[in-house]
Design a protein around this motif. Structure first.
Motif, PDB file in Angstrom:
ATOM      1  N   ARG A 168       2.663  -8.638   2.621  1.00  0.00           N
ATOM      2  CA  ARG A 168       4.061  -8.528   2.185  1.00  0.00           C
ATOM      3  C   ARG A 168       4.445  -7.105   1.771  1.00  0.00           C
ATOM      4  O   ARG A 168       5.624  -6.804   1.595  1.00  0.00           O
ATOM      5  N   LEU A 169       3.451  -6.204   1.643  1.00  0.00           N
ATOM      6  CA  LEU A 169       3.733  -4.843   1.193  1.00  0.00           C
ATOM      7  C   LEU A 169       4.175  -3.961   2.350  1.00  0.00           C
ATOM      8  O   LEU A 169       3.710  -4.120   3.483  1.00  0.00           O
ATOM      9  N   PRO A 170       5.064  -3.001   2.075  1.00  0.00           N
ATOM     10  CA  PRO A 170       5.452  -2.019   3.110  1.00  0.00           C
ATOM     11  C   PRO A 170       4.471  -0.850   3.118  1.00  0.00           C
ATOM     12  O   PRO A 170       4.105  -0.320   2.067  1.00  0.00           O
ATOM     13  N   TYR A 171       4.051  -0.448   4.304  1.00  0.00           N
ATOM     14  CA  TYR A 171       3.101   0.664   4.436  1.00  0.00           C
ATOM     15  C   TYR A 171       3.822   1.814   5.128  1.00  0.00           C
ATOM     16  O   TYR A 171       3.906   1.875   6.348  1.00  0.00           O
ATOM     17  N   CYS A 172       4.365   2.724   4.322  1.00  0.00           N
ATOM     18  CA  CYS A 172       5.165   3.813   4.881  1.00  0.00           C
ATOM     19  C   CYS A 172       4.535   5.186   4.645  1.00  0.00           C
ATOM     20  O   CYS A 172       5.166   6.211   4.881  1.00  0.00           O
ATOM     21  N   ARG A 173       3.306   5.203   4.157  1.00  0.00           N
ATOM     22  CA  ARG A 173       2.640   6.488   3.921  1.00  0.00           C
ATOM     23  C   ARG A 173       1.671   6.822   5.033  1.00  0.00           C
ATOM     24  O   ARG A 173       1.808   7.796   5.739  1.00  0.00           O
ATOM     25  N   THR A 174       0.662   5.981   5.165  1.00  0.00           N
ATOM     26  CA  THR A 174      -0.374   6.214   6.162  1.00  0.00           C
ATOM     27  C   THR A 174      -1.055   4.889   6.476  1.00  0.00           C
ATOM     28  O   THR A 174      -0.907   3.925   5.723  1.00  0.00           O
ATOM     29  N   ASN A 175      -1.732   4.857   7.590  1.00  0.00           N
ATOM     30  CA  ASN A 175      -2.513   3.675   7.940  1.00  0.00           C
ATOM     31  C   ASN A 175      -4.005   3.986   7.959  1.00  0.00           C
ATOM     32  O   ASN A 175      -4.789   3.260   8.561  1.00  0.00           O
ATOM     33  N   ILE A 176      -4.377   5.065   7.295  1.00  0.00           N
ATOM     34  CA  ILE A 176      -5.778   5.505   7.267  1.00  0.00           C
ATOM     35  C   ILE A 176      -6.467   4.959   6.023  1.00  0.00           C
ATOM     36  O   ILE A 176      -6.032   5.215   4.893  1.00  0.00           O
ATOM     37  N   ILE A 177      -7.526   4.192   6.224  1.00  0.00           N
ATOM     38  CA  ILE A 177      -8.298   3.607   5.126  1.00  0.00           C
ATOM     39  C   ILE A 177      -9.602   4.377   4.970  1.00  0.00           C
ATOM     40  O   ILE A 177     -10.453   4.350   5.877  1.00  0.00           O
ATOM     41  N   PRO A 178      -9.811   5.054   3.849  1.00  0.00           N
ATOM     42  CA  PRO A 178     -11.051   5.801   3.653  1.00  0.00           C
ATOM     43  C   PRO A 178     -12.194   4.872   3.246  1.00  0.00           C
ATOM     44  O   PRO A 178     -12.682   4.897   2.109  1.00  0.00           O
ATOM     45  N   ASN A 179     -12.614   4.039   4.184  1.00  0.00           N
ATOM     46  CA  ASN A 179     -13.659   3.070   3.890  1.00  0.00           C
ATOM     47  C   ASN A 179     -14.269   2.616   5.206  1.00  0.00           C
ATOM     48  O   ASN A 179     -13.789   2.959   6.288  1.00  0.00           O
ATOM     49  N   THR A 180     -15.342   1.803   5.102  1.00  0.00           N
ATOM     50  CA  THR A 180     -15.987   1.279   6.303  1.00  0.00           C
ATOM     51  C   THR A 180     -15.497  -0.118   6.652  1.00  0.00           C
ATOM     52  O   THR A 180     -15.819  -0.635   7.715  1.00  0.00           O
ATOM     53  N   TYR A 181     -14.737  -0.736   5.740  1.00  0.00           N
ATOM     54  CA  TYR A 181     -14.179  -2.059   5.996  1.00  0.00           C
ATOM     55  C   TYR A 181     -12.896  -2.222   5.183  1.00  0.00           C
ATOM     56  O   TYR A 181     -12.576  -1.380   4.335  1.00  0.00           O
ATOM     57  N   CYS A 182     -12.182  -3.314   5.430  1.00  0.00           N
ATOM     58  CA  CYS A 182     -10.879  -3.528   4.788  1.00  0.00           C
ATOM     59  C   CYS A 182     -11.031  -4.260   3.459  1.00  0.00           C
ATOM     60  O   CYS A 182     -10.818  -5.482   3.389  1.00  0.00           O
ATOM     61  N   ALA A 183     -11.386  -3.548   2.421  1.00  0.00           N
ATOM     62  CA  ALA A 183     -11.398  -4.126   1.086  1.00  0.00           C
ATOM     63  C   ALA A 183      -9.956  -4.259   0.594  1.00  0.00           C
ATOM     64  O   ALA A 183      -9.068  -3.488   0.996  1.00  0.00           O
ATOM     65  N   HIS A 184      -9.702  -5.219  -0.271  1.00  0.00           N
ATOM     66  CA  HIS A 184      -8.338  -5.521  -0.701  1.00  0.00           C
ATOM     67  C   HIS A 184      -7.653  -4.312  -1.336  1.00  0.00           C
ATOM     68  O   HIS A 184      -6.565  -3.895  -0.908  1.00  0.00           O
ATOM     69  N   LEU A 185      -8.272  -3.729  -2.351  1.00  0.00           N
ATOM     70  CA  LEU A 185      -7.640  -2.601  -3.027  1.00  0.00           C
ATOM     71  C   LEU A 185      -7.522  -1.383  -2.134  1.00  0.00           C
ATOM     72  O   LEU A 185      -6.552  -0.627  -2.225  1.00  0.00           O
ATOM     73  N   ALA A 186      -8.502  -1.174  -1.247  1.00  0.00           N
ATOM     74  CA  ALA A 186      -8.441  -0.031  -0.331  1.00  0.00           C
ATOM     75  C   ALA A 186      -7.225  -0.130   0.585  1.00  0.00           C
ATOM     76  O   ALA A 186      -6.623   0.888   0.946  1.00  0.00           O
ATOM     77  N   VAL A 187      -6.847  -1.348   0.951  1.00  0.00           N
ATOM     78  CA  VAL A 187      -5.678  -1.547   1.821  1.00  0.00           C
ATOM     79  C   VAL A 187      -4.379  -1.428   1.034  1.00  0.00           C
ATOM     80  O   VAL A 187      -3.465  -0.682   1.421  1.00  0.00           O
ATOM     81  N   VAL A 188      -4.264  -2.148  -0.083  1.00  0.00           N
ATOM     82  CA  VAL A 188      -2.984  -2.168  -0.799  1.00  0.00           C
ATOM     83  C   VAL A 188      -2.663  -0.818  -1.431  1.00  0.00           C
ATOM     84  O   VAL A 188      -1.482  -0.525  -1.688  1.00  0.00           O
ATOM     85  N   LYS A 189      -3.657   0.011  -1.673  1.00  0.00           N
ATOM     86  CA  LYS A 189      -3.387   1.344  -2.220  1.00  0.00           C
ATOM     87  C   LYS A 189      -2.618   2.216  -1.232  1.00  0.00           C
ATOM     88  O   LYS A 189      -2.049   3.242  -1.615  1.00  0.00           O
ATOM     89  N   LEU A 190      -2.592   1.825   0.045  1.00  0.00           N
ATOM     90  CA  LEU A 190      -1.842   2.582   1.045  1.00  0.00           C
ATOM     91  C   LEU A 190      -0.362   2.243   1.028  1.00  0.00           C
ATOM     92  O   LEU A 190       0.440   2.916   1.672  1.00  0.00           O
ATOM     93  N   ALA A 191       0.021   1.199   0.308  1.00  0.00           N
ATOM     94  CA  ALA A 191       1.414   0.749   0.305  1.00  0.00           C
ATOM     95  C   ALA A 191       2.292   1.695  -0.497  1.00  0.00           C
ATOM     96  O   ALA A 191       1.850   2.339  -1.454  1.00  0.00           O
TER      97      ALA A 191
END
Length: 315
Positions: A168-191
């Motif tokens: 439900r979050l808008p991602y308007c900054r970047t789609n780059i995740i500095p991690n090896t997998y999609c952890a919850h906080l690692a993803v939502v911090k990009l919002a």
């Protein structure tokens, strides 16, 4: 200028997983121990499944729970390690938005499922030691099945908000995740929106699940230790406590990394990013590697069956 360089990432089609930022040059070397551990986890847990399924003498509550633990370990490690290795080996960093959310769900769900199984195993040890004469009448197959179903349903339901909150979050900054997998906080911090609900739910989930599980295990072992100390001889106390050692090792292998990972993710601002990512990546594979080793070495029935398999002796 700024507008031309800004990409709208609202509901992005893909994310980019960087692997371990700062250690890109060493990705191939880092992949060697990860590949070795993943192979060990796959072989070890499939061996546990094979032995428990094949050996009728192991068809008891403790080994049913161990069977569930092996399945959980296989799913948890396979949710992250193949993609991680593809990043290290082939620089395959793209992951679709839906696949990222699915991976997120599986990682959190099966981690909590593993915790619930350890609680069930603690209950089995409590009944076996504190009520040995009633063990077979209390932990009947129907109760074991209900406990297993409860563990699965709890994990499935409580982790459902993670992908929904992220979607439900808008991602308007970047789609780059500095991690090896999609952890919850690692993803939502990009919002580019308020993520307090996601963060608060993560803390709630951690303490309501892991906190309750640790409390339940502590209560079980308090009763177990009380019963052990009332045994008449030192040999009896040591022998009885020895039946709990494998389970205790499995507990430490899971909970210590979980709490360290969760605390450093939220409060470890001075921890270098590459160390944080490396530790969280190791966490995904260490319990699945250690559990078969712990139970294979410490459990007499499994150890004996393994020796028979390797020496080609018939039972």
């Amino acid at each position: 200028m700024s507008e031309s360089n800004t990409t709208d990432f609202t509901n992005p089609s893909t994310f980019i997983l960087l692997g371990i930022p700062g250690l890109e040059a060493a990705h191939v070397w880092i992949s060697i121990p990860f590949c070795a551990m993943y192979t060990t986890a796959i072989l070890g847990n499939f061996t546990i499944l094979f032995i428990v399924k094949r050996e009728p003498s192991l068809h008891s509550p403790m080994f049913y729970f161990l069977f569930m633990l092996a399945i959980t370990d296989l799913v948890m490690s396979t949710s992250t390690l193949p993609k991680m290795l593809s990043i290290f080996w082939f620089n395959s960093r793209e992951i679709s938005f839906s696949a990222c959310l699915t991976q997120m769900y599986f990682v959190h769900s099966f981690s909590e499922m593993e915790s619930g199984i350890l609680v069930a195993m603690a209950f089995d040890r409590y009944v076996a030691i504190c009520h040995p004469l009633r063990h077979s009448t209390i932990l009947i197959n129907s109760l074991v099945a209900k406990i297993g179903l409860a563990v699965v349903l709890r994990s499935v339901i409580l982790t459902l908000p993670y992908p929904f909150l992220a979607r439900r979050l808008p991602y308007c900054r970047t789609n780059i995740i500095p991690n090896t997998y999609c952890a919850h906080l690692a993803v939502v911090k990009l919002a580019c929106a308020d993520i307090r609900i996601s963060s608060y739910y993560g803390v709630f989930d951690l303490f309501s699940v892991i906190g309750v599980d640790v409390f339940s295990i502590t209560v079980s072992y308090t009763q177990i230790l009380r019963a052990i100390f009332h045994l008449p001889t030192k040999d009896a106390r040591l022998k009885t406590f020895g039946t709990c050692v494998s389970h205790l090792c499995a507990i430490f292998a899971l909970y210590i990394p979980i709490f360290f990972f969760s605390l450093t993710q939220r409060f470890g601002h001075n921890v270098p990013l590459y160390l944080h990512i490396l530790f969280t990546s190791v966490y995904q594979v260490v319990p699945p590697v250690l559990h078969p080793m712990i139970y294979g070495v410490r459990t007499k029935q499994i150890r004996g069956r393994l020796l028979q398999l390797f020496t080609h002796k018939e039972t």
